[in-house]
Design a protein around this motif. Structure first.
Motif, PDB file in Angstrom:
ATOM      1  N   UNK A  93       0.811  -1.210   0.000  1.00  0.00           N
ATOM      2  CA  UNK A  93       0.000   0.000   0.000  1.00  0.00           C
ATOM      3  C   UNK A  93       0.843   1.258   0.000  1.00  0.00           C
ATOM      4  N   UNK A  94       1.929   1.252   0.777  1.00  0.00           N
ATOM      5  CA  UNK A  94       2.802   2.423   0.835  1.00  0.00           C
ATOM      6  C   UNK A  94       3.459   2.688  -0.510  1.00  0.00           C
ATOM      7  N   UNK A  95       3.958   1.644  -1.153  1.00  0.00           N
ATOM      8  CA  UNK A  95       4.615   1.822  -2.452  1.00  0.00           C
ATOM      9  C   UNK A  95       3.629   2.316  -3.503  1.00  0.00           C
ATOM     10  N   UNK A  96       2.418   1.769  -3.482  1.00  0.00           N
ATOM     11  CA  UNK A  96       1.395   2.214  -4.441  1.00  0.00           C
ATOM     12  C   UNK A  96       1.071   3.683  -4.239  1.00  0.00           C
ATOM     13  N   UNK A  97       0.882   4.061  -2.990  1.00  0.00           N
ATOM     14  CA  UNK A  97       0.534   5.459  -2.711  1.00  0.00           C
ATOM     15  C   UNK A  97       1.702   6.393  -3.015  1.00  0.00           C
ATOM     16  N   UNK A  98       2.930   5.961  -2.749  1.00  0.00           N
ATOM     17  CA  UNK A  98       4.097   6.789  -3.061  1.00  0.00           C
ATOM     18  C   UNK A  98       4.192   7.056  -4.562  1.00  0.00           C
ATOM     19  N   UNK A  99       3.909   6.046  -5.367  1.00  0.00           N
ATOM     20  CA  UNK A  99       3.921   6.234  -6.814  1.00  0.00           C
ATOM     21  C   UNK A  99       2.837   7.216  -7.252  1.00  0.00           C
ATOM     22  N   UNK A 143      -4.226  10.891   4.398  1.00  0.00           N
ATOM     23  CA  UNK A 143      -4.456   9.509   3.991  1.00  0.00           C
ATOM     24  C   UNK A 143      -3.361   8.578   4.511  1.00  0.00           C
ATOM     25  N   UNK A 144      -2.184   9.106   4.795  1.00  0.00           N
ATOM     26  CA  UNK A 144      -1.039   8.267   5.163  1.00  0.00           C
ATOM     27  C   UNK A 144      -1.322   7.378   6.375  1.00  0.00           C
ATOM     28  N   UNK A 183      -0.556   3.167   6.656  1.00  0.00           N
ATOM     29  CA  UNK A 183       0.540   2.563   7.424  1.00  0.00           C
ATOM     30  C   UNK A 183       0.302   2.581   8.925  1.00  0.00           C
ATOM     31  N   UNK A 184      -0.717   3.289   9.407  1.00  0.00           N
ATOM     32  CA  UNK A 184      -0.952   3.401  10.835  1.00  0.00           C
ATOM     33  C   UNK A 184      -0.243   4.594  11.444  1.00  0.00           C
ATOM     34  N   UNK A 185      -0.708   5.015  12.620  1.00  0.00           N
ATOM     35  CA  UNK A 185      -0.146   6.194  13.278  1.00  0.00           C
ATOM     36  C   UNK A 185       1.290   5.973  13.737  1.00  0.00           C
ATOM     37  N   UNK A 186       1.626   4.758  14.149  1.00  0.00           N
ATOM     38  CA  UNK A 186       2.938   4.518  14.734  1.00  0.00           C
ATOM     39  C   UNK A 186       4.063   4.740  13.734  1.00  0.00           C
ATOM     40  N   UNK A 194     -10.053   0.531   6.428  1.00  0.00           N
ATOM     41  CA  UNK A 194      -9.554  -0.765   6.906  1.00  0.00           C
ATOM     42  C   UNK A 194      -8.513  -0.583   7.990  1.00  0.00           C
ATOM     43  N   UNK A 195      -8.253  -1.677   8.716  1.00  0.00           N
ATOM     44  CA  UNK A 195      -7.178  -1.650   9.705  1.00  0.00           C
ATOM     45  C   UNK A 195      -5.849  -1.653   8.970  1.00  0.00           C
ATOM     46  N   UNK A 196      -4.966  -0.673   9.214  1.00  0.00           N
ATOM     47  CA  UNK A 196      -3.675  -0.646   8.508  1.00  0.00           C
ATOM     48  C   UNK A 196      -2.876  -1.912   8.757  1.00  0.00           C
ATOM     49  N   UNK A 197      -2.116  -2.337   7.738  1.00  0.00           N
ATOM     50  CA  UNK A 197      -1.263  -3.508   7.874  1.00  0.00           C
ATOM     51  C   UNK A 197      -0.205  -3.293   8.942  1.00  0.00           C
TER      52      UNK A 197
END
Length: 411
Positions: free
Chosen positions: A167-173, A280-281, A285-288, A352-355
């Protein structure tokens, strides 16, 4: 441009408050030293390296702290917080021109350096909400294993494991595509207006008006994202699609009123998408891991900003007009919109619950404030499953949270 991911790594290690204060000092120091420059190399070292490093240490920790302060109206808080960027962009050009005319360029840089030092005082007002994540992890590891490898520490500080997160890589692109097209109008809109026959005053008014609607769009976007049954990621795709449309319509306007109207619409939509790009971040990826994710995203997206505007200028040199430059910008925004729709669980009606959701904290090792913050960061499904635990008891009521259906709600 200094690496903003370094700012997030230092923030993970020492917290946002000292990092922002040091960044504010460096940004002011660089401008003050630049006022005494005698060669171009001096300007590179002072404004480019020293001030640039300071700004890199300020922006991401400030955005991350603002997002951590709010669990529900995060997008609205981001919109209100980022209005300062729009106001400064709108006022800086005439203000700096006045300073140059009144005090010369050296005096103007000296005054701007003094103003930048106010960031130190602003950074001192940042209230840390919890102990630093990476430091806590290292402390716990040191009790069980005294030899933690240098590479593993680097991975923790820079959150490099996110580079394996789909998800992070997709959103970064997607954000890289946004960044490639976002700045093209600000670079070429005035020149395009002059090329099609409008006066210098009319061209300058177009870009200034765009800045005003940009500010309004940021606030409206934050308010709309708080409405029930509305996901920030869906709003982001709507606004980016509208920005792409208005960029396509900009070069087609032959009269001044039409150009001004489309420019105002573009500014509003561009402003509306800006706070959502950051909001959206945490959903991904979650708050942590949000601080590290923001730094890595800004590092990756800078590639788009680096090549977008020069590529559009190259098209202008080849074609002799700015039409294909705006078409290119529109294509970048539309490509980013389509890529965003490829995110996991994009078509779900609920977040959804972040991975990379934060690990559950035990009552023996955390403070009451941390437990409360952890509960606020949990999604409805987790709260429902753990309603009888100690963590859930810290909240007096969960009536505002909607129960999830088994397997998740789909549109």
């Amino acid at each position: 441009m200094p690496d903003v991911s370094k700012g997030t790594a230092v923030c993970n290690a020492y917290g946002a408050r000292p990092v922002v204060m040091i960044g504010g000092f460096l940004s002011g120091l660089g401008l003050i030293l630049a006022s005494q420059a005698t060669t171009l190399v001096h300007l590179y070292l002072t404004m480019g390296l020293i001030s640039g490093t300071g700004w890199a240490l300020v922006f991401t920790p400030t955005i991350a702290s603002l997002m951590q302060y709010f669990s529900t109206r995060r997008s609205l808080a981001m919109g209100l917080g980022l209005t300062g960027v729009g106001l400064s962009s709108f006022a800086f050009s005439p203000f700096f021109q006045y300073l140059v005319e009144a005090y010369g360029w050296r005096g103007a840089l000296l005054i701007l350096g003094g103003l930048s030092l106010n960031i130190v005082a602003s950074g001192a007002l940042i209230r840390p909400l919890e102990p630093r994540k990476v430091v806590k992890n290292n402390e716990s590891n040191s009790m069980s294993d005294s030899s933690v490898s240098f590479f593993s520490r680097i991975c923790e500080y820079f959150e490099l494991s996110l580079l394996l997160h789909r998800g992070f890589l997709t959103y970064s692109l997607a954000v890289t595509c946004f960044n490639a097209g976002y700045f093209i109008p600000y670079v070429h809109l005035v020149a395009h207006s002059r090329l099609v026959g409008f006066s210098e005053y009319q061209a300058a008014f177009v870009i200034s008006s765009t800045g005003v609607t940009d500010i309004v769009g940021r606030v409206v976007s934050g308010w709309v994202s708080y409405l029930p049954r509305v996901r920030s990621i869906h709003l982001l795709t709507i606004w980016t699609a509208l920005v792409s449309l208005f960029l396509l319509l900009l070069p087609l306007q032959v009269n001044y009123r039409g150009l001004l109207a489309i420019s105002l619409a573009y500014g509003f939509s561009a402003g509306a998408m800006t706070p959502l790009v950051f909001s959206v971040v945490p959903e991904i990826v979650g708050l942590e891991r949000m601080v590290g994710a923001l730094g890595l995203i800004q590092l990756i997206e800078s590639v788009g900003g680096l090549f977008g505007a020069p590529l559009s200028g190259w098209l202008r040199d080849i074609t002799g007009a700015y039409i294909w430059s705006f078409v290119l910008a529109s294509g970048f925004l539309m490509a980013g919109t389509i890529i965003t729709m490829l995110l996991p669980n994009f078509f779900s009606c609920t977040d959804p619950i972040p991975d990379c959701s934060p690990k559950k904290l035990s009552r023996d090792t955390v403070t009451e404030d941390e437990i409360f913050k952890q509960v606020l960061s949990l999604d409805s499904d987790e709260i429902t499953q753990h309603a009888n635990t100690k963590i859930a008891e810290t909240l007096p009521s969960q009536n505002h949270i909607t129960d999830w259906t088994e397997g998740g709600a789909n549109c």
